[in-house]
Design a protein around this motif. Structure first.
Motif, PDB file in Angstrom:
ATOM      1  N   PHE A   1      34.078  -1.335  -4.269  1.00 52.13           N
ATOM      2  CA  PHE A   1      34.432  -2.420  -5.187  1.00 52.13           C
ATOM      3  C   PHE A   1      35.686  -3.130  -4.703  1.00 52.13           C
ATOM      4  CE2 PHE A   1      36.793  -4.006  -8.853  1.00 52.13           C
ATOM      5  CZ  PHE A   1      35.838  -4.784  -9.486  1.00 52.13           C
TER       6      PHE A   1
ATOM      7  N   ASP B   1      46.894   8.561  -9.059  1.00 49.72           N
ATOM      8  CA  ASP B   1      46.917   7.881 -10.355  1.00 49.72           C
ATOM      9  C   ASP B   1      47.686   8.764 -11.335  1.00 49.72           C
ATOM     10  OD1 ASP B   1      46.404   6.858 -12.862  1.00 49.72           O
ATOM     11  OD2 ASP B   1      44.232   6.946 -12.706  1.00 49.72           O
TER      12      ASP B   1
ATOM     13  N   SER C   1      46.084   8.244 -15.656  1.00 49.27           N
ATOM     14  CA  SER C   1      44.831   8.728 -16.234  1.00 49.27           C
ATOM     15  C   SER C   1      44.926  10.182 -16.677  1.00 49.27           C
ATOM     16  CB  SER C   1      43.691   8.577 -15.228  1.00 49.27           C
ATOM     17  OG  SER C   1      43.865   9.457 -14.131  1.00 49.27           O
TER      18      SER C   1
ATOM     19  N   MET D   1      41.906  11.375  -9.612  1.00 49.61           N
ATOM     20  CA  MET D   1      41.876   9.916  -9.551  1.00 49.61           C
ATOM     21  C   MET D   1      42.975   9.361  -8.644  1.00 49.61           C
ATOM     22  SD  MET D   1      39.332   8.785 -11.384  1.00 49.61           S
ATOM     23  CE  MET D   1      38.511  10.103 -10.456  1.00 49.61           C
TER      24      MET D   1
ATOM     25  N   LYS E   1      44.964   5.506  -7.411  1.00 52.15           N
ATOM     26  CA  LYS E   1      45.282   4.114  -7.725  1.00 52.15           C
ATOM     27  C   LYS E   1      45.392   3.349  -6.417  1.00 52.15           C
ATOM     28  CE  LYS E   1      49.548   3.076  -8.566  1.00 52.15           C
ATOM     29  NZ  LYS E   1      50.882   2.970  -9.216  1.00 52.15           N
TER      30      LYS E   1
ATOM     31  N   VAL F   1      44.428  -1.187  -8.896  1.00 51.92           N
ATOM     32  CA  VAL F   1      43.056  -0.923  -9.317  1.00 51.92           C
ATOM     33  C   VAL F   1      42.948   0.534  -9.743  1.00 51.92           C
ATOM     34  CG1 VAL F   1      40.625  -0.953  -8.653  1.00 51.92           C
ATOM     35  CG2 VAL F   1      42.198  -2.661  -7.698  1.00 51.92           C
ATOM     36  N   TYR F   2      42.534   0.741 -10.995  1.00 51.86           N
ATOM     37  CA  TYR F   2      42.312   2.079 -11.541  1.00 51.86           C
ATOM     38  C   TYR F   2      40.820   2.273 -11.807  1.00 51.86           C
ATOM     39  CZ  TYR F   2      47.336   2.279 -12.654  1.00 51.86           C
ATOM     40  OH  TYR F   2      48.714   2.286 -12.595  1.00 51.86           O
ATOM     41  N   GLU F   3      40.401   3.523 -11.830  1.00 52.25           N
ATOM     42  CA  GLU F   3      39.026   3.846 -12.194  1.00 52.25           C
ATOM     43  C   GLU F   3      39.025   4.815 -13.364  1.00 52.25           C
ATOM     44  OE1 GLU F   3      34.932   5.899 -10.372  1.00 52.25           O
ATOM     45  OE2 GLU F   3      36.795   5.925  -9.213  1.00 52.25           O
TER      46      GLU F   3
ATOM     47  N   TYR G   1      36.977   7.561 -14.767  1.00 57.62           N
ATOM     48  CA  TYR G   1      35.864   8.443 -14.400  1.00 57.62           C
ATOM     49  C   TYR G   1      35.482   9.262 -15.630  1.00 57.62           C
ATOM     50  CZ  TYR G   1      33.037  11.812 -11.831  1.00 57.62           C
ATOM     51  OH  TYR G   1      32.002  12.591 -11.392  1.00 57.62           O
TER      52      TYR G   1
ATOM     53  N   ALA H   1      33.256  -3.545 -15.472  1.00 62.69           N
ATOM     54  CA  ALA H   1      32.423  -2.382 -15.771  1.00 62.69           C
ATOM     55  C   ALA H   1      30.977  -2.663 -15.391  1.00 62.69           C
ATOM     56  CB  ALA H   1      32.525  -2.026 -17.250  1.00 62.69           C
TER      57      ALA H   1
END
Length: 456
Positions: free
Chosen positions: A3, A21, A24, A29, A31, A51-53, A55, A195
């Motif tokens: 992405f 990260d 979170s 995770m 960042k 950019v964070y995810e 999960y 998303a």
């Protein structure tokens, strides 16, 4: 990282840093930090971007075949099948009926004494069962991933049954917690949520709950302005309006961004300017999120399911807000504030939806589709196309797959999916964010936002 590569270019095209990260709460995770990019003549620069995810797959890993079959059975029995799924649902119904008829036909033949026909039918069924068994062993890993993975996740999340509620709660709590930490960190001027697939339904829920925990907070500004918010309220469409959907969404996006800027100047901490959904099953909202269309409509009208534009709250007062008295330390009233209500999320947050139009049996993306019909005419529905797709043109997992500069497009006409994704994120906003930061009262940065003690 795919992405990130699609949005910002591949790693060899510019620097980036991958760090742990710390927001979170998960040691798994990371960042990704993308440094700022200078603007060019007539084009804004891009500020430093993180950019964070979120999960969540580990929170819903115990789905069973039985649970998925029960969910699919309940969907196949529904009358209100959405147009985008009618072909697939009817094929599934016919196949299921054929299997049931074949199983029931053998005892009927035996009772009639037609032993020869029964023996032939039994042999055919035995061969068919053997072939199905062999195919299952061959494709078991992929089949298990599809059945108890993708379908299992959807079955558990969309069904508010007792065995699913704890999982839904955990997923939503993780998302709201991350969003609140992003707000409280003091590092950011803006948050964008992108998303895909079931994640878009989860993001929609997370935004709904986070909005209601944040919307009444502020840092006691010396002065407030509500003109941009009033402009959004005044622009809410009536059911009788027949303006084109594209024109409505384009004009509304400017109003929404202006209202968000005004909200920030009023020291309210809401940072989410955009929701970007891709391949969203919300296109089948009434089919997946409620037992009937009327149940879904009731949830929308009560604004449990927020829409874009927001639904009016009725004839009482303003359509999306109410006045709340400001209380001084000694308890006396000192004027009042205008508070956005629980259904006003998309008065301040823009919603863009990308989808591959369906073609053939499963070509394009039968999972996703346009959202305006069920969630509001201010959503910017953007059909996209790509140069790569999977089996029979299935493109649900290709929304940020990088394509070469040449080659024919697959499927129906639409915008290039990577260009559309980048445009929807609107990351080139450095000048606008700097100007906004200069207008937010300094004390909003010097002390944390107090927890709200107001009651609606």
């Amino acid at each position: 990282m795919a992405f990130v590569d699609a949005v910002f270019g591949k790693a060899n095209e510019g620097p980036r840093w991958v760090k742990q990260d710390t927001l979170s709460g998960s040691f798994e995770m990371r960042k990704v930090t993308i440094p700022a990019a200078a603007g060019t003549e007539g084009r804004e620069g891009r500020p430093t971007t993180h950019v964070y995810e979120l999960y969540w797959a580990h929170l819903i890993v115990d789905s069973t075949v039985g649970q998925v079959l029960a969910w699919m059975k309940s969907l196949l029995m529904r009358r209100d099948v959405p147009p985008l799924l009618r072909l697939q649902v009817w094929i599934a119904r016919v196949l299921a009926a054929a299997v049931v008829a074949a199983v029931l036909w053998l005892p009927v033949l035996a009772l009639r004494g037609d032993a020869k026909t029964a023996a032939v039918s039994g042999g055919v069924m035995a061969v068919a069962a053997a072939l199905v068994g062999a195919a299952w062993k061959l494709f078991k890993p992929a089949g298990t991933k599809l059945f108890t993975g993708f379908l299992g996740d959807a079955a558990r999340y969309f069904q508010p049954k007792p065995e699913n509620v704890a999982h839904r709660q955990e997923i939503r709590e993780e998302g709201v917690r991350l969003l609140e930490r992003l707000h409280k960190s003091g590092e950011y001027q803006r948050v964008i949520i992108a998303a895909h697939s079931l994640g878009s339904a989860i993001a929609y829920d997370i935004l709904t709950f986070a909005w209601n925990s944040i919307r009444k907070q502020d840092a006691a500004p010396d002065a407030r302005s509500y003109s941009a918010f009033r402009a959004v309220e005044d622009a809410l469409p009536d059911a009788s309006e027949d303006a084109s959907e594209d024109a409505m969404s384009d004009g509304a996006r400017k109003l929404q961004f202006a209202a968000w800027q005004e909200l920030r100047k009023n020291t309210q901490p809401w940072l989410v300017t955009d929701l970007i959904t891709m391949g969203s099953p919300l296109t089948h909202g009434p089919f997946l999120m409620a037992d009937t269309k009327s149940d879904f409509s009731a949830l929308v009208e009560s604004r449990i399911f927020p829409t874009c534009p927001p639904m009016r709250q009725g004839d009482r007062g303003r359509p999306l807000s109410y006045a709340m008295p400001n209380l001084s330390i000694d308890g006396t009233r000192q004027g009042s504030s205008i508070i956005p209500d629980h259904g006003a999320l998309f008065a301040f947050t823009r919603w863009t939806n990308l989808y591959f139009p369906v073609h053939g049996f499963i070509g394009g993306d039968p999972v996703g589709g346009p959202l305006q019909r069920f969630f509001g005419r201010w959503i910017s529905d953007r059909p996209v196309r790509a140069r790569k797709a999977g089996f029979w043109g299935f493109a649900h997992t290709y929304y940020w797959t990088m394509d070469g500069p040449s080659g024919k497009y697959i499927g129906r006409p639409g915008e290039d999916h990577i260009s559309c994704l980048r445009d929807s994120l609107d990351l080139r906003a450095d000048r606008r964010l700097r100007a906004l930061a200069n207008q937010i009262p300094a004390h909003a940065y010097l002390r944390p936002v107090p927890p709200s003690s107001r009651q609606e």
